[in-house]
Design an enzyme around this catalytic site. Structure first.
Site, PDB file in Angstrom:
ATOM      1  N   ALA A   1      80.968  64.926   6.489  1.00  0.00           N
ATOM      2  CA  ALA A   1      81.289  64.415   7.819  1.00  0.00           C
ATOM      3  C   ALA A   1      82.160  65.396   8.609  1.00  0.00           C
ATOM      4  O   ALA A   1      81.894  65.675   9.778  1.00  0.00           O
ATOM      5  CB  ALA A   1      81.990  63.062   7.689  1.00  0.00           C
ATOM      6  N   GLU A   2      83.189  65.940   7.947  1.00  0.00           N
ATOM      7  CA  GLU A   2      84.134  66.794   8.693  1.00  0.00           C
ATOM      8  C   GLU A   2      83.491  68.128   9.068  1.00  0.00           C
ATOM      9  O   GLU A   2      83.730  68.662  10.155  1.00  0.00           O
ATOM     10  CB  GLU A   2      85.410  67.037   7.876  1.00  0.00           C
ATOM     11  CG  GLU A   2      86.155  65.763   7.496  1.00  0.00           C
ATOM     12  CD  GLU A   2      85.557  65.056   6.284  1.00  0.00           C
ATOM     13  OE1 GLU A   2      84.670  65.652   5.623  1.00  0.00           O
ATOM     14  OE2 GLU A   2      85.962  63.909   6.002  1.00  0.00           O
TER      15      GLU A   2
ATOM     16  N   ASN B   1      80.342  68.532   9.570  1.00  0.00           N
ATOM     17  CA  ASN B   1      79.388  68.230  10.654  1.00  0.00           C
ATOM     18  C   ASN B   1      80.106  68.288  12.009  1.00  0.00           C
ATOM     19  O   ASN B   1      79.584  68.851  12.984  1.00  0.00           O
ATOM     20  CB  ASN B   1      78.798  66.816  10.490  1.00  0.00           C
ATOM     21  CG  ASN B   1      77.888  66.678   9.277  1.00  0.00           C
ATOM     22  OD1 ASN B   1      77.430  67.652   8.715  1.00  0.00           O
ATOM     23  ND2 ASN B   1      77.627  65.434   8.878  1.00  0.00           N
TER      24      ASN B   1
ATOM     25  N   ASN C   1      85.064  56.042   9.557  1.00  0.00           N
ATOM     26  CA  ASN C   1      83.969  56.457   8.671  1.00  0.00           C
ATOM     27  C   ASN C   1      83.985  55.746   7.314  1.00  0.00           C
ATOM     28  O   ASN C   1      84.036  56.393   6.261  1.00  0.00           O
ATOM     29  CB  ASN C   1      84.090  57.971   8.421  1.00  0.00           C
ATOM     30  CG  ASN C   1      82.907  58.725   8.988  1.00  0.00           C
ATOM     31  OD1 ASN C   1      81.862  58.147   9.252  1.00  0.00           O
ATOM     32  ND2 ASN C   1      83.074  60.029   9.156  1.00  0.00           N
TER      33      ASN C   1
ATOM     34  N   LYS D   1      82.335  52.806  18.721  1.00  0.00           N
ATOM     35  CA  LYS D   1      80.909  53.176  18.739  1.00  0.00           C
ATOM     36  C   LYS D   1      80.057  51.953  18.438  1.00  0.00           C
ATOM     37  O   LYS D   1      80.384  51.178  17.553  1.00  0.00           O
ATOM     38  CB  LYS D   1      80.605  54.224  17.656  1.00  0.00           C
ATOM     39  CG  LYS D   1      81.330  55.532  17.785  1.00  0.00           C
ATOM     40  CD  LYS D   1      81.019  56.413  16.570  1.00  0.00           C
ATOM     41  CE  LYS D   1      81.597  55.833  15.290  1.00  0.00           C
ATOM     42  NZ  LYS D   1      81.281  56.613  14.093  1.00  0.00           N
TER      43      LYS D   1
ATOM     44  N   ALA E   1      78.929  53.064  23.685  1.00  0.00           N
ATOM     45  CA  ALA E   1      80.296  53.228  23.182  1.00  0.00           C
ATOM     46  C   ALA E   1      81.293  52.869  24.275  1.00  0.00           C
ATOM     47  O   ALA E   1      80.946  52.855  25.462  1.00  0.00           O
ATOM     48  CB  ALA E   1      80.511  54.669  22.738  1.00  0.00           C
TER      49      ALA E   1
ATOM     50  N   GLY F   1      74.574  61.451  10.459  1.00  0.00           N
ATOM     51  CA  GLY F   1      75.264  62.525  11.178  1.00  0.00           C
ATOM     52  C   GLY F   1      75.517  62.199  12.642  1.00  0.00           C
ATOM     53  O   GLY F   1      76.248  62.920  13.323  1.00  0.00           O
TER      54      GLY F   1
ATOM     55  N   GLY G   1      77.284  59.829  13.997  1.00  0.00           N
ATOM     56  CA  GLY G   1      78.695  59.528  14.256  1.00  0.00           C
ATOM     57  C   GLY G   1      79.525  60.805  14.330  1.00  0.00           C
ATOM     58  O   GLY G   1      80.434  60.922  15.156  1.00  0.00           O
ATOM     59  N   ASP G   2      79.227  61.749  13.467  1.00  0.00           N
ATOM     60  CA  ASP G   2      79.968  63.016  13.461  1.00  0.00           C
ATOM     61  C   ASP G   2      79.673  63.811  14.734  1.00  0.00           C
ATOM     62  O   ASP G   2      80.570  64.414  15.324  1.00  0.00           O
ATOM     63  CB  ASP G   2      79.593  63.855  12.234  1.00  0.00           C
ATOM     64  CG  ASP G   2      79.780  63.067  10.953  1.00  0.00           C
ATOM     65  OD1 ASP G   2      80.704  62.236  10.896  1.00  0.00           O
ATOM     66  OD2 ASP G   2      78.985  63.265  10.012  1.00  0.00           O
TER      67      ASP G   2
HETATM   68  O1  KDG Z   1      78.436  61.344   8.321  1.00  0.00           O
HETATM   69  C1  KDG Z   1      77.386  61.848   7.584  1.00  0.00           C
HETATM   70  C2  KDG Z   1      77.888  61.875   6.199  1.00  0.00           C
HETATM   71  O2  KDG Z   1      77.760  60.613   5.643  1.00  0.00           O
HETATM   72  C3  KDG Z   1      77.256  62.838   5.303  1.00  0.00           C
HETATM   73  O3  KDG Z   1      77.224  64.116   5.829  1.00  0.00           O
HETATM   74  C4  KDG Z   1      77.890  62.845   3.954  1.00  0.00           C
HETATM   75  O4  KDG Z   1      80.206  63.192   4.337  1.00  0.00           O
HETATM   76  C5  KDG Z   1      79.335  62.528   3.858  1.00  0.00           C
HETATM   77  C6  KDG Z   1      79.709  61.325   3.118  1.00  0.00           C
HETATM   78  O5  KDG Z   1      80.723  61.398   2.454  1.00  0.00           O
HETATM   79  O6  KDG Z   1      79.021  60.320   3.188  1.00  0.00           O
END
Ligand code: KDG
Length: 315
Positions: free
Chosen positions: A33-34, A36, A164, A225, A231, A254, A256-257
């Site tokens: 996530a980070e 991304n 998240n 969101k 949003a 992805g 959300g990121d």
């Molecule tokens: O936000 C997308 C993520 O879910 C994916 O890239 C994987 O970071 C991740 C996770 O821990 O779920």
């Protein structure tokens, strides 16, 4: 100075087009996530640094090489041989539904400590961005998040948290116990509508109350969101709603990121609340309309591309 510092776990990602138990080919990439968010910001021209631990293995080198290639500073990241680079499997099942399978327990990233991330905050960046995934990885990563949020807030650097929630990693009660104490140090909170309660004080029971309670704690911007429903962003002075951009859904993972990358980009550019949200739903739409977590994210020159795509008008 660095515009945005992020840290967390980035894994090797395998994407299957058929049910995994049937075999067949998979595509190899990286996901986290980070990172991304970091790639999304770098594509828009911002200076971003990613910190994390990868295993002493080829997939760890793939993570570092990918981030470097995307213009993300990885000088604070390092190889740690105590565990392998984590692995995430994406399996397309029915329709838009993607099943996620983790092989990340005991990964190198789960050994992250405060001392790994604090150096990235000197000199203080313009923003620190963390997610609620990192503290779910273990006591060291949770301490790293607490230490970094505290240090950034003390140095006057705005801190953004994307809640998240990952139900595969921890339950909602445990997440709330860890995330709520951070709230008073945050400048920006990003949450989906069902995640807001994990960071807002327990006494608040409606979305409106949760937003108000976070603003009362000193959070500058609360961003909610709602996926295809758009949003909202709230400050002490105003609330703004934007619709989502209408695009054909290819891969929701992805989004959300990408949304966070767009929001923070707009914030760094000094756009008003509506402008920040508009960029967020735009980068989110790019992620939804293209395969992979981050591969389809726009460069700054491409931001206007959706305006020219027939049928991709604002809803
Ligand atoms: O936000 C997308 C993520 O879910 C994916 O890239 C994987 O970071 C991740 C996770 O821990 O779920």
């Amino acid at each position: 100075a660095t515009d945005v510092v992020v840290f967390g776990e980035t894994m090797a990602a395998l994407r299957a087009h058929d049910p995994i138990r049937l075999g067949g080919t998979m595509g190899l990439s990286v996901a986290g996530a980070e990172s991304n968010v970091a790639i999304g910001l770098a594509r828009l021209g911002h200076r971003v640094s990613w910190t994390g631990l990868v295993g002493d293995d080829e997939t760890g080198q793939l993570v570092l090489r990918t981030l470097r290639a995307e213009g993300v500073d990885v000088t604070n990241a390092r190889v740690d041989g105590r565990g392998p680079t984590g692995l995430i499997l994406f399996e397309r099942r029915v329709g838009d539904l993607t099943r996620v399978i983790y092989h990340r327990a005991g990964s190198a990233a789960s050994f992250l400590e405060p001392s790994d991330v604090l150096p990235a905050l000197t000199p203080p960046p313009r923003t620190l961005h963390v997610t609620g995934i990192t503290p779910a990885l273990g006591p060291g990563p949770a301490a790293a998040v607490r230490a970094a949020v505290g240090a950034a807030a003390e140095a006057g650097a705005p801190v953004c948290l994307d809640v998240n929630h990952r139900a595969r990693l921890w339950d909602r009660g445990t997440a709330a116990e860890v995330l709520r104490p951070l709230a008073a140090s945050l400048s920006v909170v990003v949450a989906s509508d069902d995640e807001l309660e994990l960071v807002a004080p327990a006494s608040a029971t409606t979305e409106r109350d949760r937003v108000t309670a976070l603003l009362d704690l000193g959070v500058g911007e609360v961003v909610v969101k709602r996926g295809a429903d758009g949003a909202s962003a709230h400050t002490a002075e105003q609330s703004v709603d934007v619709p989502a951009r209408r695009v054909r859904v290819t891969d929701l993972v992805g989004a959300g990121d990408a949304f966070v990358a767009g929001y923070l980009s707009g914030r760094l550019d000094g756009l008003d609340l509506a402008g920040r949200l508009d960029r967020a739903v735009t980068t989110g739409a790019f992620a939804v309309a293209s395969p992979g977590d981050w591969e389809g994210l726009p460069t700054r020159a491409e931001l206007a591309l959706l305006d020219t795509l027939p049928g991709s008008t604002l809803r």
